[in-house]
Each structure stands twice: as C-alpha cells, then as structure tokens.
Scaffold this active site. Structure first.
Site, PDB file in Angstrom:
ATOM      1  N   HIS A  97      33.129  38.775  45.299  1.00 48.31           N
ATOM      2  CA  HIS A  97      32.298  37.857  46.093  1.00 48.31           C
ATOM      3  C   HIS A  97      32.229  38.266  47.568  1.00 48.31           C
ATOM      4  CE1 HIS A  97      31.653  35.203  42.800  1.00 48.31           C
ATOM      5  NE2 HIS A  97      32.916  34.840  42.682  1.00 48.31           N
TER       6      HIS A  97
HETATM    7 ZN   LIG Z   1      34.879  34.600  38.535  1.00 54.69          ZN
END
Ligand SMILES: [Zn+2]
Length: 595
Positions: free
Chosen positions: A92
């Site tokens: 992320h």
């Molecule tokens: Zn994840």
C-alpha cells in the site's frame, strides 16, 4: 533450504521508489517517545491506517533490506527461489505516501534495485512480473510502476465497486496503467466477498497466466498477502492452502524458475501459517495437494474475468477479443436500429400469427420523472389473446417477463459464417403460450424488454451498487415497470370474467409481480403465483400485510437458480424464508419448468 541473512535497507535504496520525505518521516519515528507517538497515532490510524511505535523504523528497514538480499540471491542464482517472511508489509505504500500498515514498499524497492543491478548479462533482470494476490489492491506498487512497461503489475483483489480498502477507481479493471505503461497493470477486481479456489484458478487460467507468458518476465515476485485465505476476518474469502500452492506452481513455470514470495497482509495467524507452508512446499519442489472434485469458478468471478478479458484484449494478443463491444458514442453518425426494436416487431408478428395475440397499447403511465435522470421512453409491450373478453377461459395468466438472453456468435473465419448467422435470441416464453393454448388459458403477456440494468457486476452482496445518479435511474425504472403492471392488471385482468388468475414472473419482472400482490387485492381470484428468478437481485415475499404474506406463502412457488449467491451467504433456511416457498433449480430445469 538455506537462510538468507537479513539486513537493513539503505536510504538510497528506498529513494529508488520513494520521496525523501517518506524516508525522513519514517526514520524520525525512532526518536519520538512512545507517549508522543501514541498521541499522534489516532490521527495516523484514522487518516492512513498506520500503526507505529519506536521500533517501526528499524522493522521497516529490515523488511525492505531483507527482501533485497533474497532477490539478489535468486537473481544471481545462488538459490533457485525464496520466501521472504517479512513485516511490515509494503504494497500500500505509495512513492509519496505511507499507508495501510505499509511504510516502505518492499516489493517495489526490491524490483527497482534488481533492475539497477542486473541490467544485462546472463542473469539480467529487466522485466519483472509482480503478482499481488493479497485481498487488497496494491495501490502503492501499481502507482510506482503505473507508467512503466518494464514492470508488469497484476493483482487479484476485492474491489466491491470501489468500497473495499484502499478504495476508489484505482484498482478497478479499467485501471490499466498510463502512458507507456498502459496495459502493464492488470487488475482482477472481485465485486464482493466469498471468492474461493475455483474463482482464483479461473482468473489464473483465463487472465494471469496467458498475459504472463506473453510478457515473459525475467523474474517473478509474488506480493503474498494471505488475507484472501479461508478464515481471514478482513478478506472474507475462501482460498485454501492448496489453492495458494496451485497458483505458486503456475507462476513457478515462468522466468526460469526465478520466483520470490514476499509476505504482505493476512490477519488470521493459522490461515497464514498453513497457506505459507503450502506455498513453501511448492518452492522446494513439492507437488501441490489435490483440490477437491467440483472446484469450479462461480458466476460472479466468471463475469468479472470476462469483463477483465474484454478490457485487456486491447493490450494482449493472448487474450482474445470476444466480439466488438457496442459503443453507441462511436457509431453516433451511423443509422442504426436497436436490437430490441427488431425483436419487438418480430414478436408482434409471431405472436399474432402463431397464437392470435394482439398488441394492447400501453399509455405513458403517469410517473413523476426525476429531473436529473433522462429515462428512455418505455419499451414495454403488452399482448394478449385477441378474444380475451369474448371467450370463456379456464384461467387467465398474467405473465410478466424481461427479454431472453442474446447469444452473439463469433465470426468464423474457416466457414466464413458471419456473426449474424451464428447469433440468436433465446426466447423461452413460447413454452408457456403453448401450454396455455392446450389448457384453454388466456395469456396477458407483459414484456419489459431490457428495462432492468441491474447486473451481477453491480451487486455488492445483494444490494444494487450504483452511484447516486444510477441509483435514481434504477428506482425510477422500477417504479415505471411497477406502474405498468398495475395498469395492466386494472385494465385487462381485473375486468376479466374469470375465476382463476395465475401470476407468473420471470427474471427481474418478479419484482413487479411482488409489487402487484402488495398493492392490489389479488387474493380472491388468484390461484397461484409462480416466480422464476434469474441471477440478479431477488424480490422478497410481501411483508407489510400479515394476511397477504400468509396467502403468498401458501399460494406461491419461487424457483431460483441453484447457484445464486443469495444462498451461499444467507444460509439456505433463513434465506428461503424471506423469499417464499423456494425451489432451487439448475438453469436447464428452469427452462423446463415452463413446459
Ligand atoms: Zn491485504
């Protein structure tokens, strides 16, 4: 099996992907007291899903540095492949922002590092495939290489129409990379929870592996979150350890076996452990354990893969284009006739000739139309026996349905058959007319054509998932069809001189039948309600009025496709209770039930 030494990543290595601000920001946390960090944490948690203490910076350096060490060993062929058991995860973390439990993007940093060190020579690593099977979209990784064709990023994740973390349109199937990188991001975005081995294997066989072979990477890195594993509370999917093993096996065939597995997310420690062991066994040369017979792709995943194939066929020759997608904006200047207009005329003609049905004009029923929404004029067609009011009938059937499926054929080069010659419309309504004629029943046929733009892709759980505007259109269309059926009841059925009425709903038109039962006193003369559902949303039994509800349970029969997701998630008994008296049937049985 050998252990690769861990090390800390250096600043210049992190800067291959990230801004200097990210490095400075993470490093600084080591010098902030736990108390001060705790005070800042609620903001970080709320805004970026980041959780920190004074050791986080060291852990992040170890995580990224160790993955680089392992990649180095595999690139140099000191080891054949490897599994980096590292935390914090990385996928992320964007070039300019850490988020979602991720500080540095381990996989992105290691990929750039490899390309830097192994520019050419027998061990060159120029093209890298990153396969991300974490249940979340690896927004950071895709963004890092969004304009770069030297890294092919492929991800299978829950997207839920943009509602699943990290959310938004990035990570949808149309998010394919930009500029020179267009086509080098491949997203398989599941529209809902509940995906399992069959769904993942289908995506691998249909999308992932064909593109991977065509791309021919020098190295493969798996962003291996295990949060799509059965039992994970965040992912709510059902991938088994054997499922992960089979996916690993397929990827192992690429890049001369230079394969690295890097741990990402996963929130059920037993599920992570069992899945990771199954993957490691394959890396060590083991054979994946057998999947149970009947492992197969469900309809939702099949639909997603079909759509992804349509998008990616533009970039990859290994993904054949199914047919030219209709795009009215491109054909704007050309004269055209809508298919349903052709079908409408043909039905009018055929039903008149074969059954003696005639067209009944349907006035624009007065519905206030929301000003923002441009609704097309109603296409609904009502037909009935031309002697409906003259003859005496055993019963009158009010049959509300949408149009059958269109099967569009392929252009066949060998036989020179054109698409037109191999395409056809499935119209299973005739079985009902034949049966009615046999039994001296009259039919009032209400054909809503394609007034229901609710497809499986728009489903999240069972709620139609749509933007505010689309939702308004949907509800306006639903109101329109409801009103049209009420009008038909009032003007054709209610005034009919018969003691026996049968209501039949088919596909999305079932909703309008339920609405009719709720809004007119149909109970006296109506002897049966038959609802034959499709794969879209299911109308629940009438709830408001106790007598109507009781009557509906006694006199109705609801036929549902065997594999409707409603049953997978609702628990059959509870689910059925809310629908009425349910019979689940295979699609073939569904056709047969007409006769
Ligand atoms: Zn994840």
């Amino acid at each position: 099996m050998v252990r690769i030494r861990t090390r800390q990543v250096e600043k210049w290595e992190v800067l291959l992907v990230h801004d200097e601000g990210i490095w400075n920001g993470v490093e600084r946390t080591a010098f902030i007291s736990r108390e001060t960090l705790a005070m800042q944490c609620p903001t970080l948690e709320r805004e970026s899903s980041l959780y920190l203490n004074e050791h986080s910076a060291l852990c992040a350096r170890l995580s990224a540095g160790s993955l680089i060490e392992m990649c180095d060993a595999v690139a140099e062929r000191r080891i054949r492949n490897g599994f980096a058991v590292i935390r914090p995860p990385g996928h992320h973390a964007e070039p300019k922002q850490s988020m979602g439990f991720c500080l540095y993007n381990n996989v992105a940093v290691a990929s750039r590092w490899l390309q830097n060190k192994y520019k050419d020579g027998p061990n060159k690593v120029q093209k890298i495939l990153i396969l991300d099977w974490d249940v979340h979209h690896g927004n950071g990784t895709q963004l890092a290489f969004d304009e770069d064709p030297s890294v092919l990023y492929m991800s299978l994740h829950r997207h839920d129409g943009g509602d699943f973390y990290p959310g938004g349109p990035f990570g949808s199937m149309h998010s394919v990379g930009r500029g020179a990188g267009a086509g080098y991001s491949v997203n398989v975005p599941w529209p809902s929870k509940g995906m399992g081995d069959g769904d993942y294997l289908h995506a691998f066989q249909r999308i992932i592996m064909p593109i991977a072979y065509e791309y021919a990477p020098d190295m493969v890195i798996i962003s291996a979150g295990f949060d799509a594993a059965a039992g994970d509370p965040l992912g709510e999917c059902f991938v088994s350890p054997a499922g992960y093993a089979h996916m690993t096996q397929m990827l192992n065939a690429l890049a001369d076996g230079r394969l690295i597995v890097a741990l990402e997310g996963g929130y059920e420690v037993n599920a992570i452990a069992h899945s990771a062991v199954a993957v490691a066994k394959v890396l060590l040369g083991g054979v994946p354990s057998e999947l149970p017979a009947g492992t197969a792709c469900g309809p939702i995943a099949a639909n997603t893969c079909r759509q992804v194939a349509q998008v990616q066929s533009k970039y990859w020759r290994s993904i054949p284009r199914e047919h030219e997608a209709a795009d009215a904006s491109m054909d704007e200047d050309l004269p055209k006739v809508e298919l349903r207009e052709l079908v409408r005329h043909w039905r009018t003609h055929h039903l008149w000739n074969s059954y003696g049905y005639s067209d009944v004009p349907l006035p624009e029923v007065g519905i206030p139309r929301p000003s923002l929404v441009r609704l097309p004029a109603s296409q609904t067609q009502v037909m009935c026996n031309k002697d409906l009011f003259e003859k005496s009938w055993e019963a009158v059937i009010l049959f509300a349905h949408d149009m059958g499926n269109l099967r569009v054929g392929q252009q066949d080069i060998q036989t020179e058959k054109t698409v037109g010659a191999t395409s056809y419309l499935i119209d299973s309504t005739f079985a009902l007319y034949d049966r009615a004629r046999e039994k001296n029943y009259a039919v009032v046929d209400v054909n809503f054509f394609g007034s229901f733009p609710i497809g499986l892709t728009e489903q999240k759980g069972l709620q139609p998932q749509a933007t505010a505007n689309a939702a308004t259109t949907l509800s306006a269309l639903a109101t329109q069809t409801n009103e049209e059926l009420l009008y038909t009841w009032d003007n054709l059925i209610d005034v009919c001189d018969t003691e026996n009425i049968i209501l039949v709903g088919y596909g999305q038109a079932c909703h309008a039948i339920t609405n009719l039962v709720e809004h007119r006193s149909v109970r006296g003369r109506t002897k049966a309600v038959v609802q034959i559902m499709g794969m879209s949303t299911l109308p629940l039994a009438p709830r408001d009025d106790v007598d109507t509800k009781r009557w509906y349970y006694r006199n109705s029969k609801v036929i549902c496709p065997q594999h409707h997701p409603f049953f997978a998630w609702g628990g059959q008994k509870r689910a059925c209770k809310r629908l009425g008296r349910v019979e689940r049937s295979s699609e073939l049985a569904l056709m047969a039930s007409f006769s």
